[in-house]
Design an enzyme around this catalytic site. Sequence first.
Site, PDB file in Angstrom:
ATOM      1  N   PRO A 108      -7.802 -43.441  15.787  1.00 32.24           N
ATOM      2  CA  PRO A 108      -8.615 -43.194  14.605  1.00 32.24           C
ATOM      3  C   PRO A 108      -9.291 -41.829  14.577  1.00 32.24           C
ATOM      4  O   PRO A 108      -9.800 -41.355  15.595  1.00 32.24           O
ATOM      5  CB  PRO A 108      -9.667 -44.308  14.650  1.00 32.24           C
ATOM      6  CG  PRO A 108      -9.621 -44.854  16.022  1.00 32.24           C
ATOM      7  CD  PRO A 108      -8.224 -44.638  16.520  1.00 32.24           C
ATOM      8  N   ASN A 109      -9.271 -41.253  13.396  1.00 38.12           N
ATOM      9  CA  ASN A 109      -9.957 -39.995  13.047  1.00 38.12           C
ATOM     10  C   ASN A 109      -9.299 -38.747  13.626  1.00 38.12           C
ATOM     11  O   ASN A 109      -9.726 -37.637  13.309  1.00 38.12           O
ATOM     12  CB  ASN A 109     -11.444 -40.053  13.447  1.00 38.12           C
ATOM     13  CG  ASN A 109     -12.183 -41.140  12.703  1.00 38.12           C
ATOM     14  OD1 ASN A 109     -12.078 -41.217  11.482  1.00 38.12           O
ATOM     15  ND2 ASN A 109     -12.868 -42.000  13.415  1.00 38.12           N
ATOM     16  N   ARG A 138     -13.471 -30.621  11.316  1.00 38.53           N
ATOM     17  CA  ARG A 138     -14.880 -30.850  11.642  1.00 38.53           C
ATOM     18  C   ARG A 138     -15.056 -30.854  13.151  1.00 38.53           C
ATOM     19  O   ARG A 138     -14.095 -31.039  13.887  1.00 38.53           O
ATOM     20  CB  ARG A 138     -15.342 -32.232  11.125  1.00 38.53           C
ATOM     21  CG  ARG A 138     -15.453 -32.316   9.635  1.00 38.53           C
ATOM     22  CD  ARG A 138     -15.410 -33.760   9.197  1.00 38.53           C
ATOM     23  NE  ARG A 138     -15.419 -33.841   7.739  1.00 38.53           N
ATOM     24  CZ  ARG A 138     -16.345 -34.448   7.033  1.00 38.53           C
ATOM     25  NH1 ARG A 138     -17.351 -35.047   7.636  1.00 38.53           N
ATOM     26  NH2 ARG A 138     -16.282 -34.472   5.734  1.00 38.53           N
ATOM     27  N   TYR A 182     -13.935 -30.675  19.504  1.00 36.51           N
ATOM     28  CA  TYR A 182     -12.491 -30.966  19.517  1.00 36.51           C
ATOM     29  C   TYR A 182     -11.609 -29.738  19.287  1.00 36.51           C
ATOM     30  O   TYR A 182     -10.384 -29.849  19.299  1.00 36.51           O
ATOM     31  CB  TYR A 182     -12.175 -32.035  18.465  1.00 36.51           C
ATOM     32  CG  TYR A 182     -12.882 -33.346  18.726  1.00 36.51           C
ATOM     33  CD1 TYR A 182     -12.630 -34.064  19.890  1.00 36.51           C
ATOM     34  CD2 TYR A 182     -13.813 -33.865  17.824  1.00 36.51           C
ATOM     35  CE1 TYR A 182     -13.290 -35.263  20.153  1.00 36.51           C
ATOM     36  CE2 TYR A 182     -14.470 -35.060  18.073  1.00 36.51           C
ATOM     37  CZ  TYR A 182     -14.203 -35.744  19.235  1.00 36.51           C
ATOM     38  OH  TYR A 182     -14.852 -36.924  19.490  1.00 36.51           O
ATOM     39  N   ASN A 193      -3.636 -41.160  22.994  1.00 40.71           N
ATOM     40  CA  ASN A 193      -5.032 -40.815  22.737  1.00 40.71           C
ATOM     41  C   ASN A 193      -5.540 -41.869  21.760  1.00 40.71           C
ATOM     42  O   ASN A 193      -5.287 -41.787  20.549  1.00 40.71           O
ATOM     43  CB  ASN A 193      -5.178 -39.410  22.144  1.00 40.71           C
ATOM     44  CG  ASN A 193      -6.645 -39.033  21.980  1.00 40.71           C
ATOM     45  OD1 ASN A 193      -7.529 -39.888  22.079  1.00 40.71           O
ATOM     46  ND2 ASN A 193      -6.898 -37.756  21.708  1.00 40.71           N
ATOM     47  N   ALA A 211     -11.602 -43.500  19.522  1.00 40.90           N
ATOM     48  CA  ALA A 211     -12.761 -44.346  19.834  1.00 40.90           C
ATOM     49  C   ALA A 211     -12.353 -45.738  20.324  1.00 40.90           C
ATOM     50  O   ALA A 211     -13.135 -46.408  21.016  1.00 40.90           O
ATOM     51  CB  ALA A 211     -13.662 -44.452  18.607  1.00 40.90           C
ATOM     52  N   GLU A 224      -2.845 -41.887  29.539  1.00 46.97           N
ATOM     53  CA  GLU A 224      -4.012 -41.755  28.653  1.00 46.97           C
ATOM     54  C   GLU A 224      -4.364 -40.275  28.483  1.00 46.97           C
ATOM     55  O   GLU A 224      -4.299 -39.504  29.453  1.00 46.97           O
ATOM     56  CB  GLU A 224      -5.191 -42.507  29.291  1.00 46.97           C
ATOM     57  CG  GLU A 224      -6.477 -42.406  28.491  1.00 46.97           C
ATOM     58  CD  GLU A 224      -7.627 -43.176  29.149  1.00 46.97           C
ATOM     59  OE1 GLU A 224      -7.435 -43.720  30.250  1.00 46.97           O
ATOM     60  OE2 GLU A 224      -8.707 -43.200  28.545  1.00 46.97           O
ATOM     61  N   HIS A 240      -7.113 -37.441  26.372  1.00 48.77           N
ATOM     62  CA  HIS A 240      -8.232 -37.120  25.490  1.00 48.77           C
ATOM     63  C   HIS A 240      -8.394 -35.614  25.403  1.00 48.77           C
ATOM     64  O   HIS A 240      -8.192 -34.902  26.401  1.00 48.77           O
ATOM     65  CB  HIS A 240      -9.541 -37.716  26.023  1.00 48.77           C
ATOM     66  CG  HIS A 240      -9.492 -39.190  26.128  1.00 48.77           C
ATOM     67  ND1 HIS A 240      -9.574 -40.009  25.029  1.00 48.77           N
ATOM     68  CD2 HIS A 240      -9.295 -40.000  27.186  1.00 48.77           C
ATOM     69  CE1 HIS A 240      -9.459 -41.263  25.416  1.00 48.77           C
ATOM     70  NE2 HIS A 240      -9.281 -41.288  26.719  1.00 48.77           N
ATOM     71  N   ARG A 281     -19.754 -36.705  28.147  1.00 46.62           N
ATOM     72  CA  ARG A 281     -20.317 -37.017  26.829  1.00 46.62           C
ATOM     73  C   ARG A 281     -21.225 -38.251  26.903  1.00 46.62           C
ATOM     74  O   ARG A 281     -21.716 -38.594  27.973  1.00 46.62           O
ATOM     75  CB  ARG A 281     -19.158 -37.172  25.829  1.00 46.62           C
ATOM     76  CG  ARG A 281     -18.317 -35.882  25.739  1.00 46.62           C
ATOM     77  CD  ARG A 281     -17.240 -35.979  24.687  1.00 46.62           C
ATOM     78  NE  ARG A 281     -17.828 -36.117  23.357  1.00 46.62           N
ATOM     79  CZ  ARG A 281     -17.125 -36.491  22.282  1.00 46.62           C
ATOM     80  NH1 ARG A 281     -15.830 -36.756  22.386  1.00 46.62           N
ATOM     81  NH2 ARG A 281     -17.725 -36.599  21.116  1.00 46.62           N
TER      82      ARG A 281
HETATM   83  O1  CA2 Z   1     -11.565 -36.545  23.195  1.00 46.75           O
HETATM   84  C1  CA2 Z   1     -10.773 -37.304  22.617  1.00 46.75           C
HETATM   85  O2  CA2 Z   1      -9.580 -37.029  22.464  1.00 46.75           O
HETATM   86  C2  CA2 Z   1     -11.290 -38.612  22.028  1.00 46.75           C
HETATM   87  O3  CA2 Z   1     -10.291 -39.598  22.197  1.00 46.75           O
HETATM   88  C3  CA2 Z   1     -11.544 -38.345  20.563  1.00 46.75           C
HETATM   89  C4  CA2 Z   1     -12.184 -39.520  19.834  1.00 46.75           C
HETATM   90  C5  CA2 Z   1     -13.429 -39.999  20.574  1.00 46.75           C
HETATM   91  O4  CA2 Z   1     -13.937 -41.155  19.946  1.00 46.75           O
HETATM   92  C6  CA2 Z   1     -13.126 -40.304  22.031  1.00 46.75           C
HETATM   93  O5  CA2 Z   1     -14.329 -40.689  22.657  1.00 46.75           O
HETATM   94  C7  CA2 Z   1     -12.554 -39.099  22.728  1.00 46.75           C
HETATM   95  C8  CA2 Z   1     -12.622 -39.118  18.424  1.00 46.75           C
HETATM   96  C9  CA2 Z   1     -11.570 -38.462  17.598  1.00 46.75           C
HETATM   97  C10 CA2 Z   1     -12.208 -38.022  16.311  1.00 46.75           C
HETATM   98  O6  CA2 Z   1     -11.795 -36.711  16.051  1.00 46.75           O
HETATM   99  C11 CA2 Z   1     -12.445 -36.035  15.071  1.00 46.75           C
HETATM  100  C12 CA2 Z   1     -11.978 -34.779  14.795  1.00 46.75           C
HETATM  101  C13 CA2 Z   1     -12.589 -34.029  13.836  1.00 46.75           C
HETATM  102  C14 CA2 Z   1     -13.655 -34.538  13.135  1.00 46.75           C
HETATM  103  C15 CA2 Z   1     -14.126 -35.793  13.394  1.00 46.75           C
HETATM  104  C16 CA2 Z   1     -13.506 -36.547  14.373  1.00 46.75           C
END
Ligand code: CA2
Length: 148
Positions: free
Chosen positions: A11-12, A19, A24, A75, A78, A99, A101, A108
């Site tokens: 997701p996301n 953003r 990221y 990946n 969340a 896995e 990330h 974090r």
């Molecule tokens: O660090 C990673 O790759 C995560 O899997 C990214 C997830 C986060 O919930 C994990 O804890 C770590 C979130 C991805 C959301 O990505 C966004 C990118 C741009 C704007 C908003 C969210």
Amino acid sequence: MTTRILILNGPNLNLLGTRQPEVYGHTSLTDIHQSCTDTAAELGLMIDFRQSNHEGELVDWIQDARHSFDGIILNAGAYTHTSVAIMDAIGSIDTPVLELHLSNIHQRETFRHTSYISKVAFGMICGLGAAGYPLALRAIKARLDAAK
Ligand code: CA2
């Protein structure tokens, strides 16, 4: 036979590059897909690169992968920190899962320090940003080649 790798994004991750670049980076998921395509061509791998915001769809893809792919890079976004369903799906197949990330989840918030995926994945890459994706392809190829 060509080694087949499924790359799953949760997701996301479709929002990458739009953003939170401080967390990221500036690279979009389309850019990451392209870098994986380039690395796969170099390594002689077949890849399928997917993203879903839906837990059940990720579970379906993981279950289906047992017959169609030799390895999975995941990946889970969340869902990493919440999904017993994805953990159980990985536990139900023999296909090795790596896995991945972008961020270093251990630097974090505390809730990101727990990963259900780590309990069933053979390894984990985190904190290397978009560069982690091509590295994950090299790592899973090495793992599969060693098992041949
Ligand atoms: O660090 C990673 O790759 C995560 O899997 C990214 C997830 C986060 O919930 C994990 O804890 C770590 C979130 C991805 C959301 O990505 C966004 C990118 C741009 C704007 C908003 C969210």
